[in-house]
Design a protein around this motif. Structure first.
Motif, mmCIF file in Angstrom:
data_model
loop_
_atom_site.group_PDB
_atom_site.id
_atom_site.type_symbol
_atom_site.label_atom_id
_atom_site.label_comp_id
_atom_site.label_asym_id
_atom_site.label_seq_id
_atom_site.Cartn_x
_atom_site.Cartn_y
_atom_site.Cartn_z
ATOM 1 N N UNK A 74 0.849 -1.199 0.000
ATOM 2 C CA UNK A 74 0.000 0.000 0.000
ATOM 3 C C UNK A 74 0.882 1.246 0.000
ATOM 4 N N UNK A 75 0.514 2.227 -0.834
ATOM 5 C CA UNK A 75 1.308 3.438 -0.974
ATOM 6 C C UNK A 75 0.471 4.668 -0.673
ATOM 7 N N UNK A 76 1.039 5.666 0.023
ATOM 8 C CA UNK A 76 0.308 6.919 0.259
ATOM 9 C C UNK A 76 -0.170 7.575 -1.032
ATOM 10 N N UNK A 77 0.517 7.287 -2.154
ATOM 11 C CA UNK A 77 0.094 7.828 -3.442
ATOM 12 C C UNK A 77 -1.266 7.317 -3.872
ATOM 13 N N UNK A 78 -1.656 6.149 -3.370
ATOM 14 C CA UNK A 78 -2.900 5.507 -3.800
ATOM 15 C C UNK A 78 -3.929 5.403 -2.681
ATOM 16 N N UNK A 79 -3.773 6.240 -1.669
ATOM 17 C CA UNK A 79 -4.727 6.301 -0.562
ATOM 18 C C UNK A 79 -5.417 7.665 -0.633
ATOM 19 N N UNK A 80 -6.735 7.662 -0.735
ATOM 20 C CA UNK A 80 -7.483 8.913 -0.893
ATOM 21 C C UNK A 80 -8.550 9.037 0.194
ATOM 22 N N UNK A 81 -8.498 10.135 0.916
ATOM 23 C CA UNK A 81 -9.524 10.479 1.906
ATOM 24 C C UNK A 81 -10.309 11.656 1.344
ATOM 25 N N UNK A 82 -11.568 11.443 1.025
ATOM 26 C CA UNK A 82 -12.357 12.484 0.364
ATOM 27 C C UNK A 82 -13.565 12.860 1.202
ATOM 28 N N UNK A 83 -13.769 14.145 1.388
ATOM 29 C CA UNK A 83 -14.933 14.656 2.107
ATOM 30 C C UNK A 83 -15.606 15.713 1.264
ATOM 31 N N UNK A 84 -16.937 15.753 1.315
ATOM 32 C CA UNK A 84 -17.663 16.799 0.599
ATOM 33 C C UNK A 84 -17.491 18.157 1.278
ATOM 34 N N UNK A 85 -16.974 18.142 2.514
ATOM 35 C CA UNK A 85 -16.751 19.405 3.232
ATOM 36 C C UNK A 85 -15.299 19.436 3.735
ATOM 37 N N UNK A 86 -15.091 19.698 5.012
ATOM 38 C CA UNK A 86 -13.745 19.901 5.547
ATOM 39 C C UNK A 86 -13.070 18.594 5.959
ATOM 40 N N UNK A 87 -11.727 18.625 5.946
ATOM 41 C CA UNK A 87 -10.925 17.512 6.440
ATOM 42 C C UNK A 87 -9.889 18.058 7.416
ATOM 43 N N UNK A 138 7.180 8.196 -5.776
ATOM 44 C CA UNK A 138 6.462 7.340 -6.708
ATOM 45 C C UNK A 138 5.343 8.077 -7.412
ATOM 46 N N UNK A 139 4.520 7.321 -8.133
ATOM 47 C CA UNK A 139 3.449 7.876 -8.956
ATOM 48 C C UNK A 139 2.107 7.306 -8.511
ATOM 49 N N UNK A 140 1.074 8.140 -8.522
ATOM 50 C CA UNK A 140 -0.262 7.701 -8.140
ATOM 51 C C UNK A 140 -0.939 6.949 -9.282
ATOM 52 N N UNK A 141 -1.765 5.963 -8.920
ATOM 53 C CA UNK A 141 -2.562 5.245 -9.917
ATOM 54 C C UNK A 141 -3.649 6.132 -10.501
ATOM 55 N N UNK A 142 -4.030 7.179 -9.773
ATOM 56 C CA UNK A 142 -4.972 8.184 -10.258
ATOM 57 C C UNK A 142 -4.158 9.324 -10.861
ATOM 58 N N UNK A 143 -4.429 9.677 -12.100
ATOM 59 C CA UNK A 143 -3.649 10.705 -12.783
ATOM 60 C C UNK A 143 -3.862 12.071 -12.119
ATOM 61 N N UNK A 144 -2.811 12.608 -11.522
ATOM 62 C CA UNK A 144 -2.892 13.905 -10.860
ATOM 63 C C UNK A 144 -2.558 15.057 -11.796
ATOM 64 N N UNK A 145 -2.150 14.739 -13.019
ATOM 65 C CA UNK A 145 -1.862 15.782 -13.992
ATOM 66 C C UNK A 145 -0.796 16.746 -13.516
ATOM 67 N N UNK A 146 -1.019 18.027 -13.725
ATOM 68 C CA UNK A 146 -0.050 19.055 -13.364
ATOM 69 C C UNK A 146 0.174 19.130 -11.861
ATOM 70 N N UNK A 147 -0.733 18.557 -11.081
ATOM 71 C CA UNK A 147 -0.605 18.610 -9.624
ATOM 72 C C UNK A 147 0.264 17.485 -9.059
ATOM 73 N N UNK A 148 0.871 16.688 -9.918
ATOM 74 C CA UNK A 148 1.635 15.533 -9.444
ATOM 75 C C UNK A 148 2.846 15.928 -8.605
ATOM 76 N N UNK A 149 3.357 17.135 -8.757
ATOM 77 C CA UNK A 149 4.496 17.576 -7.948
ATOM 78 C C UNK A 149 4.055 18.341 -6.705
ATOM 79 N N UNK A 150 2.741 18.545 -6.567
ATOM 80 C CA UNK A 150 2.236 19.385 -5.475
ATOM 81 C C UNK A 150 1.909 18.582 -4.230
ATOM 82 N N UNK A 151 2.150 19.229 -3.096
ATOM 83 C CA UNK A 151 1.768 18.661 -1.814
ATOM 84 C C UNK A 151 0.593 19.437 -1.213
#
Length: 206
Positions: A74-87, A138-151
């Motif tokens: 398991x890689x942090x690149x492929x772990x997504x925590x999504x909320x419709x509001x705040x996190x 590493x690289x995410x399985x979800x294409x992050x596009x131009x944001x791939x270098x962003x934290x």
């Protein structure tokens, strides 16, 4: 955000993750405010491309002292925590993965650590005292596009840290103040900056 929302196969899960729980790869849907308590282990089952997606309709919180551990590929690149509001990741928490919101702030508390990223379409991004935010290798399985270098990136909101925080990775905002005063390794992109791959393209998270 649209890619994560469209992912099929969501499995219902209770409001609370953790307390010794071991989570296998998949898409998990939660109705209401979601939280992590104690220790949560994400088991990739030996697959380095395994993906974990937690989608919450309410606020998402990693409680004080929470620990998220990735194992067996398991890689942090492929772990997504999504909320419709705040996190938020509360004080002294250790978290892995990419925090995503369409309309909410994302906060990393005091003495908290995140190996991952913070992305929101509309909201502020901030770090607390002695916090550490590190872009995963590493690289995410979800294409992050131009944001791939962003934290850290927000399409509409402020980005800030404090003098004792540490950030590794690019940070930016499309509309809002950018105030980085702690230790930072990476590029800073204030509102109006053009994307690196194409000078005719402005930043945005769609």
């Amino acid at each position: 955000y649209q890619t994560l929302t469209a992912m099929p196969g969501g499995t219902s899960h209770g409001l609370i993750f953790g307390d010794g729980e071991v989570l296998l790869p998949g898409v998990y849907d939660v109705t209401g405010a979601t939280s992590i308590s104690g220790t949560l282990t994400l088991d990739g089952g030996g697959n380095p491309n395994s993906v974990f997606i937690v989608r919450s309709t309410g606020a998402f919180t990693a409680g004080p002292g929470t620990t998220v551990v990735s194992t067996n590929g398991a890689s942090p690149n492929n772990i997504f925590w999504m909320s419709e509001v705040a996190l938020s990741a509360d004080d002294n928490s250790t978290l892995e993965g990419i925090l995503v919101s369409p309309a909410g702030a994302i906060v990393l508390g005091d003495n908290a650590s995140l190996i991952g990223r913070m992305f929101t379409k509309s909201g502020a991004l901030s770090l607390g005292a002695n916090s550490t935010l590190t872009a995963p290798s590493g690289v995410s399985s979800i294409d992050l596009g131009v944001l791939s270098s962003f934290v850290m990136f927000t399409s509409n909101g402020a980005v800030s840290d404090v003098a004792t925080s540490t950030i590794t990775g690019d940070v930016g905002t499309a509309l809002g103040a950018l105030t980085i005063v702690g230790t930072h390794i990476g590029e800073q992109y204030p509102a109006g900056t053009a994307a690196k791959p194409n000078p005719n393209t402005t930043f945005g998270i769609y």
